[in-house]
Design a protein around this motif. Sequence first.
Motif, PDB file in Angstrom:
ATOM      1  N   SER A 140       0.377   5.735   0.939  1.00  0.00           N
ATOM      2  CA  SER A 140      -0.482   6.761   1.532  1.00  0.00           C
ATOM      3  C   SER A 140      -0.360   8.046   0.735  1.00  0.00           C
ATOM      4  CB  SER A 140      -0.064   7.045   2.975  1.00  0.00           C
ATOM      5  OG  SER A 140      -0.232   5.889   3.763  1.00  0.00           O
ATOM      6  N   ASP A 146      -4.415  -2.431  -7.496  1.00  0.00           N
ATOM      7  CA  ASP A 146      -5.725  -2.838  -6.988  1.00  0.00           C
ATOM      8  C   ASP A 146      -6.260  -4.088  -7.680  1.00  0.00           C
ATOM      9  OD1 ASP A 146      -6.683  -1.815  -9.426  1.00  0.00           O
ATOM     10  OD2 ASP A 146      -7.461   0.018  -8.499  1.00  0.00           O
ATOM     11  N   THR A 179       0.829  -1.197   0.000  1.00  0.00           N
ATOM     12  CA  THR A 179       0.000   0.000   0.000  1.00  0.00           C
ATOM     13  C   THR A 179       0.870   1.256   0.000  1.00  0.00           C
ATOM     14  OG1 THR A 179      -0.121   0.013   2.409  1.00  0.00           O
ATOM     15  CG2 THR A 179      -1.875  -1.152   1.238  1.00  0.00           C
ATOM     16  N   GLU A 195      -4.956   5.510   2.671  1.00  0.00           N
ATOM     17  CA  GLU A 195      -4.082   4.444   2.197  1.00  0.00           C
ATOM     18  C   GLU A 195      -4.756   3.735   1.026  1.00  0.00           C
ATOM     19  OE1 GLU A 195      -2.351   0.747   4.504  1.00  0.00           O
ATOM     20  OE2 GLU A 195      -1.537   2.652   5.224  1.00  0.00           O
ATOM     21  N   PHE A 196      -3.946   3.422   0.001  1.00  0.00           N
ATOM     22  CA  PHE A 196      -4.440   2.759  -1.201  1.00  0.00           C
ATOM     23  C   PHE A 196      -3.520   1.601  -1.557  1.00  0.00           C
ATOM     24  CE2 PHE A 196      -5.687   7.214  -1.529  1.00  0.00           C
ATOM     25  CZ  PHE A 196      -7.043   7.113  -1.808  1.00  0.00           C
ATOM     26  N   PRO A 197      -4.044   0.562  -2.221  1.00  0.00           N
ATOM     27  CA  PRO A 197      -3.159  -0.524  -2.664  1.00  0.00           C
ATOM     28  C   PRO A 197      -2.279  -0.038  -3.815  1.00  0.00           C
ATOM     29  CG  PRO A 197      -5.377  -0.876  -3.506  1.00  0.00           C
ATOM     30  CD  PRO A 197      -5.434   0.328  -2.582  1.00  0.00           C
ATOM     31  N   GLU A 198      -1.014  -0.506  -3.836  1.00  0.00           N
ATOM     32  CA  GLU A 198      -0.115  -0.172  -4.953  1.00  0.00           C
ATOM     33  C   GLU A 198      -0.747  -0.640  -6.268  1.00  0.00           C
ATOM     34  OE1 GLU A 198       2.961   1.241  -5.011  1.00  0.00           O
ATOM     35  OE2 GLU A 198       3.527   1.256  -2.904  1.00  0.00           O
TER      36      GLU A 198
END
Length: 157
Positions: free
Chosen positions: A110, A127, A108, A122-125
Motif C-alpha cells: 500500500s 505486476d 501487494t 494497493e498495488f501488486p509487488e
Amino acid sequence: MSARRSRRSAGLLLYRRSGDGLEVLLGHMGGPFFARREAGAWTVPKGEYDPEEPAWEAARREFREELGLPPPDGEAVPLGEVRQTNGKTVTAWAIEGDLDPAAIAPGTFSMEWPPRSGRTQEFPELDRVAWLGLDRAREVIVTAQTAFLDRLAEHSL
C-alpha cells in the motif's frame, strides 16, 4: 550509518535451461512508478529483511510473499551481493526450477497515490512475471542486478 543506507534485501533467481540457453524468472515491479517502464523495472523476486534474520531464510520467505508460491527445492547457487544505486544491498541465490508465470499470485503493498492526495491504494509487488533469456534480462533488469546474471552464466558453463 543511517537505516536507509543499511537496507538489505534477499531473493531467489529461478533459472531453467532451454534450447536457446538459460532463462531466468524475473518480475516487473508493481506500482505507479514502474507502470510504463521496461528497462530497469524488472527484478529478482526479493524483499527486505531484518539483520536478525538469515539472508537465506529471508530469500525463501520473500519468494513465497512476492510470487504466492513456495520456493523450489534444489541446489542453491550463491550469487553474492550487489549494491543498487538506491543504497540497498541485495543478496541472491539461483535455483534451477520451472514454474508457470500464470500460477503466480503476487503479494501487494500500500502507498499514498496520487502523491499528497491522502488516499491509500494497493498495488501488486510484481505486476508481471516472465521467463527471459539472459540477453533480454540484461536489457530490463535493475542495473546492479546484471551481476547476478553474469555470475549465474559463469556457474552454468
